[in-house]
Structures are given as C-alpha cells and as structure tokens.
Design a protein around this motif. Sequence first.
Motif, PDB file in Angstrom:
ATOM      1  N   SER A   1       7.586  13.246   1.057  1.00  0.00           N
ATOM      2  CA  SER A   1       7.677  12.696  -0.158  1.00  0.00           C
ATOM      3  C   SER A   1       8.537  13.454  -1.246  1.00  0.00           C
ATOM      4  O   SER A   1       8.825  14.664  -0.918  1.00  0.00           O
ATOM      5  N   ARG A   2       9.319  13.114  -2.261  1.00  0.00           N
ATOM      6  CA  ARG A   2       9.874  13.693  -3.269  1.00  0.00           C
ATOM      7  C   ARG A   2       9.024  14.510  -4.279  1.00  0.00           C
ATOM      8  O   ARG A   2       9.505  15.098  -5.280  1.00  0.00           O
ATOM      9  N   PHE A   3       7.606  14.118  -4.216  1.00  0.00           N
ATOM     10  CA  PHE A   3       6.735  14.272  -5.287  1.00  0.00           C
ATOM     11  C   PHE A   3       5.479  15.183  -4.704  1.00  0.00           C
ATOM     12  O   PHE A   3       5.103  15.408  -3.611  1.00  0.00           O
ATOM     13  N   ASP A   4       5.078  15.974  -5.489  1.00  0.00           N
ATOM     14  CA  ASP A   4       3.758  16.573  -5.263  1.00  0.00           C
ATOM     15  C   ASP A   4       2.518  15.694  -5.193  1.00  0.00           C
ATOM     16  O   ASP A   4       2.460  14.700  -5.649  1.00  0.00           O
ATOM     17  N   ALA A   5       1.706  15.954  -3.956  1.00  0.00           N
ATOM     18  CA  ALA A   5       0.633  15.160  -3.575  1.00  0.00           C
ATOM     19  C   ALA A   5      -0.327  14.864  -4.959  1.00  0.00           C
ATOM     20  O   ALA A   5      -0.804  13.845  -5.291  1.00  0.00           O
ATOM     21  N   ALA A   6      -0.459  15.941  -5.921  1.00  0.00           N
ATOM     22  CA  ALA A   6      -1.279  15.793  -6.907  1.00  0.00           C
ATOM     23  C   ALA A   6      -0.772  14.645  -8.036  1.00  0.00           C
ATOM     24  O   ALA A   6      -1.583  14.394  -8.904  1.00  0.00           O
ATOM     25  N   ASP A   7       0.450  14.417  -7.907  1.00  0.00           N
ATOM     26  CA  ASP A   7       1.191  13.302  -8.881  1.00  0.00           C
ATOM     27  C   ASP A   7       1.295  12.064  -8.341  1.00  0.00           C
ATOM     28  O   ASP A   7       1.679  11.038  -8.730  1.00  0.00           O
ATOM     29  N   ARG A   8       0.258  11.896  -7.065  1.00  0.00           N
ATOM     30  CA  ARG A   8       0.648  10.716  -6.124  1.00  0.00           C
ATOM     31  C   ARG A   8       0.308   9.455  -6.876  1.00  0.00           C
ATOM     32  O   ARG A   8       0.807   8.392  -6.690  1.00  0.00           O
ATOM     33  N   ARG A   9      -0.887   9.255  -7.796  1.00  0.00           N
ATOM     34  CA  ARG A   9      -1.220   8.261  -8.371  1.00  0.00           C
ATOM     35  C   ARG A   9      -0.267   7.399  -9.281  1.00  0.00           C
ATOM     36  O   ARG A   9       0.149   6.430  -9.471  1.00  0.00           O
ATOM     37  N   ARG A  10       0.335   8.633 -10.275  1.00  0.00           N
ATOM     38  CA  ARG A  10       1.292   8.061 -11.196  1.00  0.00           C
ATOM     39  C   ARG A  10       2.374   7.625 -10.391  1.00  0.00           C
ATOM     40  O   ARG A  10       3.261   6.481 -10.944  1.00  0.00           O
TER      41      ARG A  10
ATOM     42  N   ALA B   1     -16.344  -5.425 -10.950  1.00  0.00           N
ATOM     43  CA  ALA B   1     -15.240  -4.933 -12.103  1.00  0.00           C
ATOM     44  C   ALA B   1     -13.947  -5.493 -12.031  1.00  0.00           C
ATOM     45  O   ALA B   1     -13.417  -5.712 -12.840  1.00  0.00           O
ATOM     46  N   TYR B   2     -13.464  -5.346 -10.815  1.00  0.00           N
ATOM     47  CA  TYR B   2     -12.139  -5.909 -10.412  1.00  0.00           C
ATOM     48  C   TYR B   2     -12.187  -7.310 -11.046  1.00  0.00           C
ATOM     49  O   TYR B   2     -11.288  -7.908 -11.650  1.00  0.00           O
ATOM     50  N   ARG B   3     -13.000  -8.295 -10.610  1.00  0.00           N
ATOM     51  CA  ARG B   3     -12.594  -9.547 -11.278  1.00  0.00           C
ATOM     52  C   ARG B   3     -12.824  -9.667 -12.649  1.00  0.00           C
ATOM     53  O   ARG B   3     -12.096 -10.240 -13.540  1.00  0.00           O
ATOM     54  N   LYS B   4     -13.622  -8.972 -13.339  1.00  0.00           N
ATOM     55  CA  LYS B   4     -13.667  -8.890 -14.707  1.00  0.00           C
ATOM     56  C   LYS B   4     -12.280  -8.294 -15.302  1.00  0.00           C
ATOM     57  O   LYS B   4     -11.865  -8.932 -16.342  1.00  0.00           O
ATOM     58  N   THR B   5     -11.863  -7.385 -14.702  1.00  0.00           N
ATOM     59  CA  THR B   5     -10.425  -6.764 -15.286  1.00  0.00           C
ATOM     60  C   THR B   5      -9.469  -7.757 -15.187  1.00  0.00           C
ATOM     61  O   THR B   5      -8.551  -8.281 -15.928  1.00  0.00           O
TER      62      THR B   5
ATOM     63  N   GLY C   1     -12.691   3.245  -2.163  1.00  0.00           N
ATOM     64  CA  GLY C   1     -13.774   3.262  -2.876  1.00  0.00           C
ATOM     65  C   GLY C   1     -13.834   3.465  -4.388  1.00  0.00           C
ATOM     66  O   GLY C   1     -14.973   3.427  -4.999  1.00  0.00           O
ATOM     67  N   SER C   2     -12.867   3.913  -4.969  1.00  0.00           N
ATOM     68  CA  SER C   2     -12.587   4.182  -6.462  1.00  0.00           C
ATOM     69  C   SER C   2     -12.744   3.030  -6.979  1.00  0.00           C
ATOM     70  O   SER C   2     -11.698   1.990  -7.161  1.00  0.00           O
ATOM     71  N   VAL C   3     -13.501   2.811  -8.139  1.00  0.00           N
ATOM     72  CA  VAL C   3     -13.865   1.740  -8.867  1.00  0.00           C
ATOM     73  C   VAL C   3     -12.261   1.681  -9.902  1.00  0.00           C
ATOM     74  O   VAL C   3     -11.961   0.592 -10.236  1.00  0.00           O
ATOM     75  N   GLY C   4     -11.783   2.967 -10.324  1.00  0.00           N
ATOM     76  CA  GLY C   4     -10.574   2.890 -10.983  1.00  0.00           C
ATOM     77  C   GLY C   4      -9.657   2.263 -10.323  1.00  0.00           C
ATOM     78  O   GLY C   4      -8.828   1.483 -11.106  1.00  0.00           O
ATOM     79  N   THR C   5      -9.555   2.236  -8.807  1.00  0.00           N
ATOM     80  CA  THR C   5      -8.438   1.443  -8.289  1.00  0.00           C
ATOM     81  C   THR C   5      -8.659   0.072  -8.352  1.00  0.00           C
ATOM     82  O   THR C   5      -7.810  -0.779  -8.465  1.00  0.00           O
TER      83      THR C   5
END
Length: 343
Positions: free
Chosen positions: A119-128, A210-214, A177-181
């Motif tokens: 990767s060109r990026f740090d793993a800590a920045d992976r979600r962005r 939660a996914y259906r609602k969003t 398993g993250s509800v945020g995802t």
Amino acid sequence: MVTVSLSYFSAGGAHDPAAAPYDVLLRTARLADEAGLEAVWIPERHFADFGSLFPNPSVPAAAVAATTRRIEIRAGSVVLPLHHPVRVAEEWAVVDRLSGGRAGISFASGWHGADFVLSRFDAADRRRVMRDGVDAVRALWRGEARTFTDAAGREIEITTRPRPVRPELPMWLTSGGSVGTFELAGSLGAGVLTHLVGQRPGELRDKIAAYRKTRAEHGGGRGHVTLMLHTHVLDGSAAAAERAEAELARYLTTSMRLDASNVAAVKDAAAFTAMTAADRDAIAAAGASRYIDTGLVCTAAEIPERLATVASWDVDEVACLIDFGFDHASILRSVDELLGVLV
C-alpha cells in the motif's frame, strides 16, 4: 428463499500437492454456471499459505470469465488500500468485457498488517482510503475523468480503458461484523458481504436491519446481503462428521495465526500472541462445532431447512465456502451433491 453462490479461499493447499491448484475453482465455477447458481466469489490474500492461491482476484476471475457463460463473477474482496483505483477499474473492466458484463466487486479496507507493504498508505488510514477509493473506482467505471497526482507531483486527468459492458459497477462492502460498515454500505447504495466469524445470527440480524434502514434513508431500496457459510455435504456417517469437524478446526487454527498481525482488531492480535497452543486448539474446536451447527456442513437432506433458517435472518444470498480443507475429490463430490439439492 436465498440465492446460492460459491466462494473460495484456500483451494489447493499443501495437503493436496498433487492436484492442479486451480482445478477446484475452474471446475466448480463451470458446474455452478451450468446449474444456474448466482455467482462465484474470489478472494484476495497475500503472504501466507492461508488463501495463497489468490493474490489478485481479477486474474482468476478472468479465467472464470473465459470458461463460463452466465454466472456472476465477483471479487470477495478487493482490498482497496492495496491498489490504485485506476488499476482496479482497468482490471475489472477487462473481466467485465471478457464475461460479457458479469463482473462485480466487494471492497474491503484490509486487516492483515503485512499486506500493507503493498500500500501507499498507512494501515491506520485504511478506512478513509477505501472510502475515497470506492468513489474513484465507481467514477472511472462510469467513464468519468478523475485527477491523480504522479510521482513528480503533477496532477493528471485520467479516463480508464477498456470501457466495461456494465454502465454501473455492482458493488459490495466486506464486513467482519462492524455495524458501521453495514451502515456505510447502505449509505453508498452498496451491498454487504459478511460471515459468521465473530458474530452470532442474532447480532447479524440486527446489523442487517441497520443496513436496510440506512439504504432506505438514502433512497437505495432494500439492498443485498451476502453471507459466506462454510459448506460441505456429508453422507450422514459419524466418520464424515468427525472428518468435517477436524478439517474445520485445522482451517480455523491456520486462520488464527494471521490474527497476530490483525490491524483491524489490535486487542485480538495481542490476545492471540498470548495464547498457548492448547488455547488455540480449544478455540478452533469450539469454532468448528459452531460452524457445523450454523453453516452448511451437513447432509443433503438438511440443506433446504438450513437455507430457510438463513433466509429468516433477512439474508439475500449464501456464498458457499467450499474449499476450507478437504481434498479436491471430496470438494467436487460435495459440490455435485449440493447442486443436486438446489437444481
């Protein structure tokens, strides 16, 4: 009733060295194509025996595209922080052209720390990075120009070729398993690809809700949830059940070794490092028992009822993980019996 697909992760492991390594993938993809299954899901894995046949899903996907006629061909997953969005758009447009418009991608942010040497990026920045990359790939797929910076710092406007057959890229987000995802997928109008590792059916139902609602809040309809389930058709004998449990436990033990570099769950990584071999064996045995109870490691007669149970969780599609440890001949026999139930 849910639709059914095939999923792959570790075919051709060291336990079956005489077999052609991609034989299971190509033969079962053709069988699934002929039987009318929905899709094949091809993973991305790096630097370990666990899933080592699949360092870039677009390459085996191209082989499947050239040897099938109607089945959907999907990445499960492309770890987007490891790739430039332009390369993803280009490679999967080739798969889409080869298949006549059957390509789709589930994007992941990544979790195995060693992978980020690519990767060109740090793993800590992976979600962005994944979130930004999703926007870029989708735009490029549509034929829109996007501006990128080269090594000299110059901004260059890029439009990718070849052009895909599909005007819009069918897209999922992979969630451990993250509800945020789940909610992010809903907001993006994407599907969700998930599994039962680390989440129970009741928890999964809540996340799907939660996914259906969003999705509904963003005008995206119900969406699409794909659940990966370990799958092997047993003959009903005690010996077959014992072997399945042993293969699952071995598979899970191998999987757990990767947790030592789990950047998505640092506490889990630390806990794994502190475990004894006996601890790991006990956890693997417990996990194997649970997957036999909740997955599709069962007799052919039990499959319809188990699929009905999964449908009651509001899942749309089951991706049958077929290559979690058995030799090739056993996998092919199992797939034949699975298709005999479904067709």
